[in-house]
Design a protein around this motif. Structure first.
Motif, PDB file in Angstrom:
ATOM      1  N   VAL A  62      11.317  19.336   3.123  1.00 48.25           N
ATOM      2  CA  VAL A  62      10.537  18.095   3.037  1.00 48.25           C
ATOM      3  C   VAL A  62       9.054  18.407   2.856  1.00 48.25           C
ATOM      4  O   VAL A  62       8.372  17.808   2.016  1.00 48.25           O
ATOM      5  CB  VAL A  62      10.759  17.226   4.299  1.00 48.25           C
ATOM      6  N   LEU A  63       8.559  19.352   3.633  1.00 52.03           N
ATOM      7  CA  LEU A  63       7.146  19.724   3.556  1.00 52.03           C
ATOM      8  C   LEU A  63       6.806  20.339   2.196  1.00 52.03           C
ATOM      9  O   LEU A  63       5.763  20.029   1.597  1.00 52.03           O
ATOM     10  CB  LEU A  63       6.816  20.713   4.677  1.00 52.03           C
ATOM     11  N   GLU A  64       7.691  21.214   1.699  1.00 49.50           N
ATOM     12  CA  GLU A  64       7.455  21.828   0.390  1.00 49.50           C
ATOM     13  C   GLU A  64       7.463  20.772  -0.716  1.00 49.50           C
ATOM     14  O   GLU A  64       6.621  20.806  -1.625  1.00 49.50           O
ATOM     15  CB  GLU A  64       8.520  22.890   0.129  1.00 49.50           C
ATOM     16  N   ASN A  65       8.399  19.842  -0.635  1.00 42.36           N
ATOM     17  CA  ASN A  65       8.466  18.776  -1.648  1.00 42.36           C
ATOM     18  C   ASN A  65       7.222  17.901  -1.607  1.00 42.36           C
ATOM     19  O   ASN A  65       6.747  17.433  -2.653  1.00 42.36           O
ATOM     20  CB  ASN A  65       9.719  17.927  -1.428  1.00 42.36           C
ATOM     21  N   TRP A  66       6.714  17.655  -0.414  1.00 43.46           N
ATOM     22  CA  TRP A  66       5.510  16.821  -0.276  1.00 43.46           C
ATOM     23  C   TRP A  66       4.351  17.452  -1.043  1.00 43.46           C
ATOM     24  O   TRP A  66       3.612  16.752  -1.757  1.00 43.46           O
ATOM     25  CB  TRP A  66       5.163  16.654   1.205  1.00 43.46           C
ATOM     26  N   VAL A  72       0.858  -1.179   0.000  1.00 40.13           N
ATOM     27  CA  VAL A  72       0.000   0.000   0.000  1.00 40.13           C
ATOM     28  C   VAL A  72       0.897   1.233   0.000  1.00 40.13           C
ATOM     29  O   VAL A  72       1.731   1.398   0.885  1.00 40.13           O
ATOM     30  CB  VAL A  72      -0.934   0.024   1.229  1.00 40.13           C
ATOM     31  N   GLU A  73       0.736   2.094  -0.991  1.00 34.63           N
ATOM     32  CA  GLU A  73       1.589   3.268  -1.114  1.00 34.63           C
ATOM     33  C   GLU A  73       0.755   4.532  -1.235  1.00 34.63           C
ATOM     34  O   GLU A  73      -0.323   4.538  -1.817  1.00 34.63           O
ATOM     35  CB  GLU A  73       2.479   3.162  -2.365  1.00 34.63           C
ATOM     36  N   GLY A  74       1.311   5.609  -0.717  1.00 32.07           N
ATOM     37  CA  GLY A  74       0.728   6.929  -0.925  1.00 32.07           C
ATOM     38  C   GLY A  74      -0.611   7.112  -0.229  1.00 32.07           C
ATOM     39  O   GLY A  74      -0.935   6.471   0.760  1.00 32.07           O
ATOM     40  N   GLY A  75      -1.391   8.004  -0.781  1.00 34.49           N
ATOM     41  CA  GLY A  75      -2.669   8.354  -0.193  1.00 34.49           C
ATOM     42  C   GLY A  75      -2.497   9.458   0.845  1.00 34.49           C
ATOM     43  O   GLY A  75      -1.510   9.465   1.586  1.00 34.49           O
ATOM     44  N   HIS A  76      -3.410  10.401   0.852  1.00 30.89           N
ATOM     45  CA  HIS A  76      -3.367  11.461   1.863  1.00 30.89           C
ATOM     46  C   HIS A  76      -4.762  12.048   2.023  1.00 30.89           C
ATOM     47  O   HIS A  76      -5.635  11.853   1.170  1.00 30.89           O
ATOM     48  CB  HIS A  76      -2.370  12.560   1.461  1.00 30.89           C
ATOM     49  N   SER A  77      -4.953  12.748   3.105  1.00 33.97           N
ATOM     50  CA  SER A  77      -6.258  13.335   3.406  1.00 33.97           C
ATOM     51  C   SER A  77      -6.153  14.853   3.444  1.00 33.97           C
ATOM     52  O   SER A  77      -5.062  15.436   3.423  1.00 33.97           O
ATOM     53  CB  SER A  77      -6.757  12.830   4.764  1.00 33.97           C
ATOM     54  N   THR A 136       4.614  19.738  -3.528  1.00 38.29           N
ATOM     55  CA  THR A 136       4.960  19.807  -4.955  1.00 38.29           C
ATOM     56  C   THR A 136       4.725  18.469  -5.645  1.00 38.29           C
ATOM     57  O   THR A 136       4.223  18.416  -6.777  1.00 38.29           O
ATOM     58  CB  THR A 136       6.421  20.237  -5.121  1.00 38.29           C
ATOM     59  N   GLU A 137       5.094  17.377  -4.977  1.00 35.33           N
ATOM     60  CA  GLU A 137       4.915  16.051  -5.566  1.00 35.33           C
ATOM     61  C   GLU A 137       3.450  15.729  -5.813  1.00 35.33           C
ATOM     62  O   GLU A 137       3.125  14.863  -6.632  1.00 35.33           O
ATOM     63  CB  GLU A 137       5.528  14.995  -4.647  1.00 35.33           C
ATOM     64  N   ARG A 138       2.555  16.406  -5.120  1.00 41.30           N
ATOM     65  CA  ARG A 138       1.121  16.158  -5.268  1.00 41.30           C
ATOM     66  C   ARG A 138       0.426  17.284  -6.043  1.00 41.30           C
ATOM     67  O   ARG A 138      -0.800  17.389  -6.016  1.00 41.30           O
ATOM     68  CB  ARG A 138       0.500  15.970  -3.875  1.00 41.30           C
ATOM     69  N   ASP A 139       1.231  18.101  -6.703  1.00 41.17           N
ATOM     70  CA  ASP A 139       0.710  19.218  -7.504  1.00 41.17           C
ATOM     71  C   ASP A 139      -0.144  20.162  -6.674  1.00 41.17           C
ATOM     72  O   ASP A 139      -1.154  20.715  -7.151  1.00 41.17           O
ATOM     73  CB  ASP A 139      -0.097  18.701  -8.703  1.00 41.17           C
ATOM     74  N   LEU A 140       0.248  20.360  -5.430  1.00 41.31           N
ATOM     75  CA  LEU A 140      -0.436  21.288  -4.538  1.00 41.31           C
ATOM     76  C   LEU A 140       0.456  22.514  -4.334  1.00 41.31           C
ATOM     77  O   LEU A 140       1.684  22.388  -4.290  1.00 41.31           O
ATOM     78  CB  LEU A 140      -0.722  20.629  -3.189  1.00 41.31           C
ATOM     79  N   PRO A 141      -0.122  23.705  -4.229  1.00 40.29           N
ATOM     80  CA  PRO A 141       0.686  24.928  -4.119  1.00 40.29           C
ATOM     81  C   PRO A 141       1.443  25.015  -2.788  1.00 40.29           C
ATOM     82  O   PRO A 141       0.920  24.641  -1.737  1.00 40.29           O
ATOM     83  CB  PRO A 141      -0.344  26.048  -4.243  1.00 40.29           C
TER      84      PRO A 141
END
Length: 222
Positions: free
Chosen positions: A123-127, A68-73, A129-134
């Protein structure tokens, strides 16, 4: 078929993760994402730790293992995007100590804040960016509506002090700042779902709690 989740967690977050297993934590704002799953065949023995009081699950070579990989709320997203300006302000405060602090212990606290929270910002900024969130703009650094953050006036006041006065004000404001971060981390640990974000929240809760105790000891001795 056995199931495993990629990633590791700190000891502080393990209990929360086990309690929240299977919960999405999403509040229907549209920014959550379901995890992806894949099935692989184990080529060596894999030991999956069990819940407290349960034995470990052993996957033997040749058995199928569901990954199980990824996923976020939405809760995960909100924690990350708010912790970025929160950390930025802590680093800004800590940077003031170099030529203003008098007590060596205050300098050590400031150095620890920069060493820990600077890399965490990336780390937080990359998280996001990887999800195409501003990523929050730099102008959001002093959004004192977040728990524990000081106002622009208080930051200016801190920058205009030095010596023993700076030490006392810095420790007071940074303790307040850390307490706010712990409150934010508690909300994530209560209803978040992403493994990495829960790990970061666990780190914040434990490490900044320890630093609050250290700062209070220094304050009492000034």
């Amino acid at each position: 078929m056995r199931r495993a989740t990629l990633g590791t967690t700190t000891a502080a977050a393990v209990a929360a993760l086990l309690t929240l297993a299977g919960c999405s934590g999403d509040d229907d704002t549209g920014r959550g994402a379901a995890p992806s799953t894949s099935t692989v065949t184990a080529d060596s023995r894999v030991i999956q730790p069990g819940r407290p009081g349960e034995t470990a699950d052993v996957v033997e070579p040749g058995e199928d293992l569901e990954i199980v990989e990824g996923g976020h709320s939405e809760t995960d997203v909100r924690f990350v995007e708010q912790m970025i300006p929160h950390h930025r302000q802590a680093v800004t405060m800590a940077e003031l100590a170099a030529d203003r602090a008098q007590d060596e212990r205050v300098l050590l606290v400031a150095d620890r804040v920069m060493a820990a929270q600077g890399p965490e910002i990336a780390v937080l900024e990359n998280w996001l960016t990887e999800r195409d969130l501003p990523v929050p703009a730099e102008s959001a650094d002093h959004d004192h509506g977040l728990p524990g953050m000081i106002t622009p006036l208080q930051l200016e006041q801190l920058g205009n002090t030095s010596g023993a006065e700076f030490d006392e004000l810095f420790l007071t404001y940074m303790s307040q700042h850390h307490a706010g971060a712990i409150d934010m981390a508690a909300a994530e640990l209560n209803s978040g779902s992403n493994t990495l974000v829960l790990e970061l929240a666990g780190d914040v809760s434990v490490e900044q709690g320890i630093e609050i105790d250290r700062m209070r000891e220094i304050l009492d001795s000034l």
